[in-house]
Design a protein around this motif. Structure first.
Motif, PDB file in Angstrom:
ATOM      1  N   THR A 192       1.815  17.137  -2.140  1.00  0.00           N
ATOM      2  CA  THR A 192       0.770  17.139  -3.166  1.00  0.00           C
ATOM      3  C   THR A 192      -0.168  15.949  -3.003  1.00  0.00           C
ATOM      4  O   THR A 192      -1.391  16.073  -3.155  1.00  0.00           O
ATOM      5  CB  THR A 192       1.416  17.117  -4.567  1.00  0.00           C
ATOM      6  N   ARG A 193       0.397  14.780  -2.689  1.00  0.00           N
ATOM      7  CA  ARG A 193      -0.436  13.598  -2.464  1.00  0.00           C
ATOM      8  C   ARG A 193      -1.328  13.785  -1.236  1.00  0.00           C
ATOM      9  O   ARG A 193      -2.466  13.313  -1.196  1.00  0.00           O
ATOM     10  CB  ARG A 193       0.427  12.352  -2.290  1.00  0.00           C
ATOM     11  N   GLN A 228       3.471   8.463  -4.368  1.00  0.00           N
ATOM     12  CA  GLN A 228       2.229   7.846  -4.814  1.00  0.00           C
ATOM     13  C   GLN A 228       1.858   6.652  -3.938  1.00  0.00           C
ATOM     14  O   GLN A 228       0.693   6.425  -3.621  1.00  0.00           O
ATOM     15  CB  GLN A 228       2.368   7.399  -6.267  1.00  0.00           C
ATOM     16  N   GLY A 269       1.957   8.245   0.023  1.00  0.00           N
ATOM     17  CA  GLY A 269       1.194   9.462   0.258  1.00  0.00           C
ATOM     18  C   GLY A 269      -0.206   9.250   0.808  1.00  0.00           C
ATOM     19  O   GLY A 269      -0.579   9.888   1.806  1.00  0.00           O
ATOM     20  N   PRO A 270      -1.026   8.366   0.218  1.00  0.00           N
ATOM     21  CA  PRO A 270      -2.387   8.190   0.742  1.00  0.00           C
ATOM     22  C   PRO A 270      -2.432   7.734   2.194  1.00  0.00           C
ATOM     23  O   PRO A 270      -3.240   8.231   2.981  1.00  0.00           O
ATOM     24  CB  PRO A 270      -2.973   7.128  -0.197  1.00  0.00           C
TER      25      PRO A 270
END
Length: 444
Positions: free
Chosen positions: A39-40, A166, A169-170
């Motif tokens: 999802t991230r 979170q 992920g990026p």
């Protein structure tokens, strides 16, 4: 208030091994841990598909962002009302399959040279809608999956994996986009939802039929009424709504103040904010230990002192450039630690404080209220920054954080020793609400 003799101290030792001893939760958590990373990736990759593959500007990226967020405002009350009387696991599986199929359309359309901005917007809205159904269902499903004494550990595990996603992920998304391209990166999220399906369907025990509260009125607004009429949920919702709105005011102004006015580089800005994710993971892992030592209510109050109090320093910093970035990173680390801690405690309080027959609707009411204020926060932040300056906007946002803690530090909640004790507050609520001059939704 009487202190529970078995609440925090006894079960916590047992809770540490929940993932290893509980087969069904282990598979559910494993599937979720994979899907939240995916999802991230999509949160980063889908706007990049619009920007890099289709060549759209800020307007196109804004369309994708709006389409992704809109279901959180429009759908929770419908979904909660619909899910209350249905088994949640099956709906969650369908939601995962829908998300996987919709995301698979992006690389397929790219390969066939049929990719367009309207298609991306439809995918973003559809994935967001399925996510609302999954998350409302998940909130109501977990209490039927594990024993009540295991809820804190279950929520800690789920919040921990979400926080890791979170933080990591990026960076993972950026690397994946660079290697496979934006459309190729979307494939990862599509596959990750299939991992979630596998985790859900691996459960050995059948899901029990949902407990339905036959005294609840029909209607979409019943979830909101139940949320505001429950003293625990009302305090949590008020806190989260003010916190979210204040967060938008802060976010809109912080980037302008730091990067444009105080000469912090974009890279330094990103690193400073990433410290919040590191803090959130640390706070998530500390949550149950702190609750065991201080009691649930005092642990929550202590967490809010960090998450809502530390940001008050931001607007006072006189520094420029990387010195300011380092100071902001320290605040983010401390604030994130409190936020990660509070997130674990909050979810458990909501699950225990709401009657089982109202879990889906109250979750939907809570979600609608705390997400519905976000656009107002963004608009208000822009107005404040434009009229009074970005530093003033930062100050207003951080003061809002501090104000948001007030409903959660009232003595009734602060003195809770165990999440189960919250039921006493809920049972006393009808009598209290019927006293002359007291409104159901008012904090007193």
């Amino acid at each position: 208030m009487a202190t529970s003799t078995t609440g925090i101290a006894g079960p916590v030792a047992k809770q540490r091994g929940l993932i290893f001893r509980h087969h069904d939760f282990r598979w559910f958590w494993g599937g979720q841990a994979i899907s939240v990373v995916g999802t991230r990736v999509t949160a980063i990759a889908l706007p990049l598909v619009a920007a890099l593959t289709l060549g759209t500007g800020a307007g196109g990226v804004s369309v994708i962002a709006t389409a992704s967020f809109l279901p959180n405002v429009l759908l929770p009350l419908f979904v909660g009302n619909w899910l209350e009387s249905r088994r949640r696991r099956r709906i969650m599986v369908y939601a995962d399959l829908l998300r996987a199929a919709l995301l698979a359309l992006v690389p397929l359309a790219w390969a066939l040279d049929r990719l367009s901005l309207p298609l991306l917007a439809v995918v973003a809205f559809g994935v967001g809608s399925a996510s609302v159904a999954f998350e409302v269902g998940s909130f109501a499903y977990v209490p039927s999956l594990v024993d009540e004494e295991d809820l804190p550990a279950a929520n800690q595990a789920l919040q921990g994996s979400a926080t890791v996603a979170q933080v990591a992920g990026p960076g993972f998304a950026g690397l994946l986009v660079q290697v496979a391209g934006p459309a190729g990166a979307i494939v990862v999220d599509s596959v990750s939802y299939l991992a979630s399906v596998f985790g859900l369907t691996a459960a050995r025990q059948p899901e029990p039929p949902p407990e339905v509260d036959t005294t609840m009125r029909a209607g979409l607004l019943e979830g909101v009424r139940q949320t505001l009429g429950n003293p625990i949920l009302r305090a949590l919702t008020t806190h989260a709504a003010i916190f979210n709105m204040s967060g938008q005011i802060l976010t809109v102004n912080l980037v302008v103040w730091l990067v444009k006015e105080r000469q912090l580089s974009p890279g330094g800005y990103g690193l400073a904010l990433s410290a919040g994710g590191v803090g959130a993971f640390c706070g998530t892992m500390m949550a149950l230990r702190l609750a065991r030592r201080l009691g649930y209510g005092r642990a929550f109050a202590s967490a809010l002192m960090l998450s809502c109090g530390a940001p008050l320093l931001l607007a006072t910093f006189p520094f420029h450039g990387y010195a300011l970035g380092a100071a902001v990173a320290c605040v983010q680390l401390v604030s994130g630690t409190g936020l990660g801690n509070a997130n674990v405690l909050s979810v458990t309080l909501r699950q225990v404080g709401a009657p089982r027959g109202t879990l889906a609707r109250t979750s939907a009411g809570y979600r609608a209220l705390i997400y519905g204020v976000i656009p107002f926060g963004s608009a208000l932040g822009g107005v404040i920054g434009q009229l009074a300056g970005s530093r003033t906007g930062v100050a207003v946002g951080t003061i809002g954080f501090a104000v948001s803690a007030i409903p959660m530090v009232r003595r009734q909640i602060r003195t809770l020793r165990d999440p189960k004790d919250a039921r006493q507050l809920v049972e006393q609520a009808p009598a209290a609400a019927s006293e002359p001059g007291e409104a159901v939704a008012r904090e007193s």
